[in-house]
Design an enzyme around this catalytic site. Sequence first.
Site, PDB file in Angstrom:
ATOM      1  N   CYS A   1      -5.888  -2.916   1.530  1.00  0.00           N
ATOM      2  CA  CYS A   1      -5.681  -3.098   2.970  1.00  0.00           C
ATOM      3  C   CYS A   1      -6.954  -3.329   3.787  1.00  0.00           C
ATOM      4  O   CYS A   1      -7.481  -4.413   3.806  1.00  0.00           O
ATOM      5  CB  CYS A   1      -4.858  -1.931   3.536  1.00  0.00           C
ATOM      6  SG  CYS A   1      -4.159  -2.381   5.153  1.00  0.00           S
TER       7      CYS A   1
ATOM      8  N   GLU B   1       0.868  -1.163   0.000  1.00  0.00           N
ATOM      9  CA  GLU B   1       0.000   0.000   0.000  1.00  0.00           C
ATOM     10  C   GLU B   1       0.914   1.226   0.000  1.00  0.00           C
ATOM     11  O   GLU B   1       1.789   1.335   0.857  1.00  0.00           O
ATOM     12  CB  GLU B   1      -0.876  -0.025   1.250  1.00  0.00           C
ATOM     13  CG  GLU B   1      -1.995   0.981   1.211  1.00  0.00           C
ATOM     14  CD  GLU B   1      -2.832   0.915   2.473  1.00  0.00           C
ATOM     15  OE1 GLU B   1      -2.421   0.252   3.439  1.00  0.00           O
ATOM     16  OE2 GLU B   1      -3.896   1.557   2.495  1.00  0.00           O
TER      17      GLU B   1
ATOM     18  N   LYS C   1      -9.010   3.163  -2.700  1.00  0.00           N
ATOM     19  CA  LYS C   1      -9.324   2.421  -1.462  1.00  0.00           C
ATOM     20  C   LYS C   1     -10.708   2.804  -0.949  1.00  0.00           C
ATOM     21  O   LYS C   1     -10.999   3.976  -0.756  1.00  0.00           O
ATOM     22  CB  LYS C   1      -8.258   2.748  -0.422  1.00  0.00           C
ATOM     23  CG  LYS C   1      -8.421   2.038   0.915  1.00  0.00           C
ATOM     24  CD  LYS C   1      -7.200   2.295   1.791  1.00  0.00           C
ATOM     25  CE  LYS C   1      -7.286   1.579   3.126  1.00  0.00           C
ATOM     26  NZ  LYS C   1      -6.034   1.710   3.893  1.00  0.00           N
TER      27      LYS C   1
HETATM   28  N1  LIG Z   1      -3.545   0.589   6.145  1.00  0.00           N
HETATM   29  C1  LIG Z   1      -4.649   0.073   6.640  1.00  0.00           C
HETATM   30  O1  LIG Z   1      -5.703   0.124   6.021  1.00  0.00           O
HETATM   31  N2  LIG Z   1      -4.531  -0.485   7.875  1.00  0.00           N
HETATM   32  C2  LIG Z   1      -5.632  -1.047   8.598  1.00  0.00           C
HETATM   33  C3  LIG Z   1      -5.174  -2.053   9.577  1.00  0.00           C
HETATM   34  C4  LIG Z   1      -5.491  -3.451   9.133  1.00  0.00           C
HETATM   35  O2  LIG Z   1      -6.421  -3.633   8.372  1.00  0.00           O
HETATM   36  O3  LIG Z   1      -4.802  -4.362   9.562  1.00  0.00           O
END
Ligand SMILES: NC(=O)NCCC(=O)O
Length: 440
Positions: A250, A141, A216
Amino acid sequence: MLRDHQWAPPLATENYSSSNSIDNSICGFESLHHLLCASLSPQVFQEVKRLLWGLNCGRAVEPISLPDPAKALSSKHDFDLQAFCFHADKELLREPRIVRVGLIQNSIALPTTAPFLDQKRAIFQKVRPIIDAAGAAGVNEAWIMPYGFCTLEKRWCELTEPVDGESTQFLQDLARKYDMVIVSPILERDLKHGETLWNTAVIIGNHGNIIGKHRKNHIPLIGESTYYTEGNTGHPVFETAYGKIAVNICYGKHHPPNRLAFVLNGAELVFNPSATIRQFSEQMWPVEAHNAAIANSYFVGSINRVGNEVFPNPFTSGDGKPQHTDFGHFYVSSHFSAPDGSCTPSLSRYRDGLIISDMDLSLCRQLKDKWGFQMTPDLYLQIANYQYIAHDTECIFHIPHTECIAHVLSNLDMHNPALNKNILPKTGSLDHVGLFILIE
Ligand SMILES: NC(=O)NCCC(=O)O
């Protein structure tokens, strides 16, 4: 692997919460696979492997060998390199649809205090030999910058790029050179629409063309939400020369309806480029990825950042704990999950790496025919419509850009016009994506 010979079984009283805190290994091993392989008898290891990583067409997921130049690059540049193969049953009417896919996990290359342009260019330089190694590319990401969102500082916005910016141009050359599709997650600045920021994945075709982008669509409340909001690209599936792909960036991996929308739009392979730490989701990581692959009959490629990123100014994470200068250890562990419930072992928990897998995409249809999980889409569409109505009064003024609507419409129409009729009211806004590569 690096320190395997030094490992001894931990004492029963040892505190496991700190057992991997010194070098970010798992009791001295690069991955769970290495730990179990070294600790169990061969017979017991076989059985544990069957239970943890499953069987593909009745056999353990097979490692495959790679050409010597790829291995030489991995030794020279010190990155983990592993390769596997997922099979499907032979069909009478269709040829196998075998593609080779690579995921790259990488740390940042310079301290977060270095001049921004140097930081970005150093990452290009570091990732270049990994891409060269397999003629495949990887995903993270926002891979060209530190995960600075945890600091809440706005200086990281300087590392934004438009979809056709410097990192896309860098990868377009490699896509052309290796005839591969690349997914590149960036922090996007939409120069044409008010300079809005998005967490975006750019999909670059094997001719160096930009196929599209995905933004996203679920933003965690851990700092990112002060930089950008939920994306407005819906759940696009991109027709590439090698297969139909999508990117679920993510945090979107935690949302089953989000994962479902990609298969309803035709995805055969979904990438999940991530930036996440042990305290958040390490225990969910393999479970959610395998579940997404099984429930939606597509392959999943999961990728995470590498290392600990230390920032110049102390910050808190809103959890009542003292200030700190690093967000935490990104547990990495990139791997592939298949629709039949089998999966590859993970790459190193602390080193850069490239995992490659051959996969027969026919397995997606074979699993759909076998299990029929997608036989009742109307049930889910009712839920989708219900959610839309529930949000309607609050969200009615969130009108997506025309360009995006057209994009969503064309993607949806292309794959499932009958269902789109119902989905459109909900997905009339756009989302985004991450980075991966397909070779051959
Ligand atoms: N970057 C991100 O979306 N982190 C969220 C934490 C996760 O989903 O583990």
